[in-house]
Design an enzyme around this catalytic site. Structure first.
Site, PDB file in Angstrom:
ATOM      1  N   HIS A   1      -3.428   3.973  -3.427  1.00 33.53           N
ATOM      2  CA  HIS A   1      -2.799   3.083  -2.444  1.00 33.53           C
ATOM      3  C   HIS A   1      -1.387   2.663  -2.864  1.00 33.53           C
ATOM      4  O   HIS A   1      -0.966   1.526  -2.657  1.00 33.53           O
ATOM      5  CB  HIS A   1      -3.680   1.860  -2.187  1.00 33.53           C
ATOM      6  CG  HIS A   1      -4.969   2.194  -1.490  1.00 33.53           C
ATOM      7  ND1 HIS A   1      -5.046   2.436  -0.142  1.00 33.53           N
ATOM      8  CD2 HIS A   1      -6.232   2.355  -1.987  1.00 33.53           C
ATOM      9  CE1 HIS A   1      -6.298   2.715   0.180  1.00 33.53           C
ATOM     10  NE2 HIS A   1      -7.038   2.679  -0.919  1.00 33.53           N
TER      11      HIS A   1
ATOM     12  N   ASP B   1       0.866  -1.178   0.000  1.00 33.65           N
ATOM     13  CA  ASP B   1       0.000   0.000   0.000  1.00 33.65           C
ATOM     14  C   ASP B   1       0.902   1.227   0.000  1.00 33.65           C
ATOM     15  O   ASP B   1       2.127   1.110  -0.152  1.00 33.65           O
ATOM     16  CB  ASP B   1      -0.943  -0.009   1.212  1.00 33.65           C
ATOM     17  CG  ASP B   1      -2.277   0.675   0.930  1.00 33.65           C
ATOM     18  OD1 ASP B   1      -2.287   1.921   0.793  1.00 33.65           O
ATOM     19  OD2 ASP B   1      -3.309  -0.014   0.843  1.00 33.65           O
TER      20      ASP B   1
ATOM     21  N   GLU C   1     -10.735   3.813  -4.076  1.00 31.00           N
ATOM     22  CA  GLU C   1     -10.370   5.018  -3.322  1.00 31.00           C
ATOM     23  C   GLU C   1      -9.382   5.923  -4.056  1.00 31.00           C
ATOM     24  O   GLU C   1      -8.466   6.493  -3.458  1.00 31.00           O
ATOM     25  CB  GLU C   1      -9.858   4.630  -1.930  1.00 31.00           C
ATOM     26  CG  GLU C   1     -10.939   3.938  -1.111  1.00 31.00           C
ATOM     27  CD  GLU C   1     -10.513   3.556   0.293  1.00 31.00           C
ATOM     28  OE1 GLU C   1     -11.375   3.567   1.180  1.00 31.00           O
ATOM     29  OE2 GLU C   1      -9.327   3.227   0.505  1.00 31.00           O
TER      30      GLU C   1
END
Length: 633
Positions: free
Chosen positions: A309, A255, A380
């Site tokens: 990420h 990440d 995201e």
């Protein structure tokens, strides 16, 4: 002379301890009797048994977890020693070595039933009756085909037949694949318990099981990108998954925080992205974990989350003349550029980024080979990150792409298609289904605009009431459920940024995990269960607030509740499963899993008396049991 009283006092103290020591060797005063499927505690008589024997024989499903599709068994047990197990196997050359290892694990699990197991063995001391010493458990395993890798259409079914004649108990296992046979060995191990009174094992004398999972995808996600988890702790997680017939370990391995994956062709990724040299998964670690899982019937599925990420493993590009491979890395204020610190997204304007990404995929495909699925992450994305980065906005303007949300969604979808092609190339041109989290690309009206339902599986992390689930199913997307309102296991703790509780609170108890039915959710939203499109589900442990010190307790026994939902998909709620789950938790502990305690041990020994309704009635029933011996509560 002054020392004599001291000696006398010491001797007296030792003698005072002797009765209790002798009492520990005496038979316990309590026994259990089966009364309409409940093990009832009372004064020991010739009609009572140990608690373990009662639990093994009392209920129609015994204490097998998850509940098999069909099970019939006797109320009799046969005693034997774990050294008296024989094996006979019939299998294809490709799977016989796997089966031998699975049987070795089965034998180790038998050893672990002894309360004094340590260091790979247990102190079986007896003395035993001749009937125990001579009794054998004979394994007879037949596997039809040579399929030694798990995929979505693998036949995981099995049949198990246990019969006892004189001093031999025969356990016949028939399965199409190694994976079904492994599950059968797990079921057989759960038909065995330790009997303290004779220091031996007992097995159901006869049983017939026909079993198969409801869903082909039954997973647990572990995030090792916020905090590092040792290889040993991951192996322990795989052990627990195997005990619950879960078959997919979803490894969120990198990440923006942390890049712990060693890559031979790109050593800078871990060099720049790891927390330190001790916090890296070597290529040997990864290969060993993939094989460790396979022997236990588990695919190790790597997720490489992108284009968001990403971050701290990507900061070396400029120094190597490749330009910025990622943007917004560690940018502040983080709330403007990502969902949590630290920020980072791939640089869509830099073609070198795709070259590096291709190298990463090449190595991952080889490390996790052979792959049948690939997880791209893909959620995201923060458009403001891209839209406030000069290099990207100039690129968007120069190519007349526009700079509104739809323009960025379009470029994101182009990135996703290029990303999909890279592991396909690395996999020798063999395309495998890709998995993506629900995201802005899958929002209402967008999924089939940007994504091909024949190529992508959507993993749902929104709530179980999200109307998007219905839309995805009606557009023929295959789905995996991880709805956070039931299957996020990191919820219900204090906030790690700011104060109060974390974002997905409250805590998801095992009851909520158990009752979350993907088929019921689909039916509620669409009027159809869409069984052909729902591949299964997965519980997720995101680790902003967890490391291996709390790993077992966060996952288990809640992960066991998930397992029964996905294997059996029971029509009832959690209540009928409670007694078996408590026993399964004890079994996990015996196997070295530090599973969370969900009730006092008193509840394990007093079935049905730990409930919310009728508290005073329950207390009265407890008193009646003690006063009258064996009485149904």
């Amino acid at each position: 002379m002054a020392s004599v009283p001291v000696v006398i006092q010491v001797v007296a103290a030792v003698l005072a301890l002797l009765p209790s020591a002798f009492a520990q060797e005496a038979p316990p005063p309590w026994g259990w009797a089966c009364d309409e499927g409940v093990c009832v505690k009372g004064t020991a008589t010739d009609a009572t048994t140990s608690l373990n024997q009662c639990k093994l024989t009392c209920t129609p499903e015994s204490v097998v977890w998850p509940h098999p599709s069909s099970i019939l068994h006797s109320s009799e047990v046969s005693f034997f020693l774990p050294t008296n197990v024989t094996r006979r196997v019939s299998c294809q050359e490709a799977v016989c070595p796997l089966l031998d290892q699975a049987i070795d694990l089965f034998l180790d699990n038998l050893q672990r039933y002894h309360p004094d197991y340590a260091g790979g063995s247990a102190p079986w001391e007896g003395p035993w009756d001749a009937s125990i010493v001579s009794h054998t458990l004979d394994l007879d395993v037949t596997i039809w085909n040579a399929d030694d890798r798990l995929h979505l259409d693998t036949d995981e079914s099995y049949q198990l037949f246990v019969t006892t004649i004189a001093d031999k108990t025969n356990a016949q296992i028939v399965a199409a694949t190694f994976f079904g046979a492994r599950h059968a060995l797990e079921t057989l191990s759960q038909m065995v318990e330790y009997e303290e009174g004779v220091d031996a094992l007992m097995v159901l004398s006869s049983a017939t099981v026909e079993d198969a999972p409801t869903f082909p995808y039954r997973g647990t996600l572990l995030d090792t990108s916020r905090n590092f988890f040792s290889v040993k702790s991951i192996e322990r997680t795989l052990d627990a998954m195997a005990a619950n017939k879960l078959n997919t370990f979803h490894w969120h391995i990198t990440d923006s925080h942390f890049f712990p994956m060693q890559l031979e062709t790109l050593p800078n990724m871990a060099y720049y992205g790891a927390y330190g040299s001790r916090f890296i998964y070597s290529t040997a670690d990864i290969r060993n974990l993939v094989e460790y899982g396979r022997i236990r019937g588990i695919r190790v599925l790597a997720e490489f989350d992108a284009p968001a990420h990403v971050g701290n493993g990507w900061r070396w590009g400029e120094g190597q003349g490749l330009g910025k491979l990622a943007v917004c890395v560690n940018r502040e204020p983080w709330q403007s550029y990502c969902v949590e610190p630290p920020c980072g997204q791939l640089n869509l304007a830099n073609p070198n980024m795709y070259d590096v990404l291709g190298q990463i995929y090449n190595e991952m495909v080889e490390l996790f080979s052979p792959i049948d699925l690939f997880h791209y992450g893909g959620d995201e994305v923060n458009l403001n990150c891209w839209n406030t980065t000069d290099e990207i906005t100039s690129w968007m303007d120069e190519n007349n792409f526009g700079r509104d949300d739809d323009a960025y969604y379009n470029q994101w979808s182009i990135f996703q298609e290029k990303s999909r092609q890279l592991p396909t190339t690395a996999n020798g041109g063999n395309e495998v289904p890709g998995i993506l989290w629900t995201s802005h690309l899958t929002e209402e009206g967008r999924a089939d605009q940007y994504l091909d339902p024949t190529k992508y599986i959507i993993q749902i992390w929104t709530t179980g009431t999200d109307k998007l689930i219905g839309e995805l199913l009606e557009k023929n997307f295959r789905v995996i459920f991880s709805n956070y309102d039931h299957w996020y296991l990191d919820c219900g703790f204090g906030a790690w940024v700011g104060e109060g509780n974390n974002w997905c609170s409250p805590y998801k108890g095992w009851q909520a995990v158990y009752d979350n039915s993907p088929l019921d959710i689909a039916t509620d939203l669409t009027g159809s269960a869409h069984e052909d499109l729902i591949l299964g589900g997965e519980a997720a442990l995101w680790t902003e607030q967890a490391d291996e010190m709390v790993l077992d307790a966060r996952l288990w026994p809640r992960g066991a509740a998930l397992a029964e939902r996905l294997w059996t998909n029971p029509s009832h709620n959690w209540e009928p499963a409670e007694t078996r789950l408590i026993h399964q938790r004890q079994r996990l502990v015996a196997r070295g899993i530090e599973a969370d305690r969900i009730q006092p041990q008193w509840c394990l020994q007093n079935e049905g008396l730990c409930y919310l309704k009728g508290v005073h009635q329950g207390c009265q029933a407890m008193g009646d049991t003690e006063d009258a011996g064996v009485t149904k509560a």
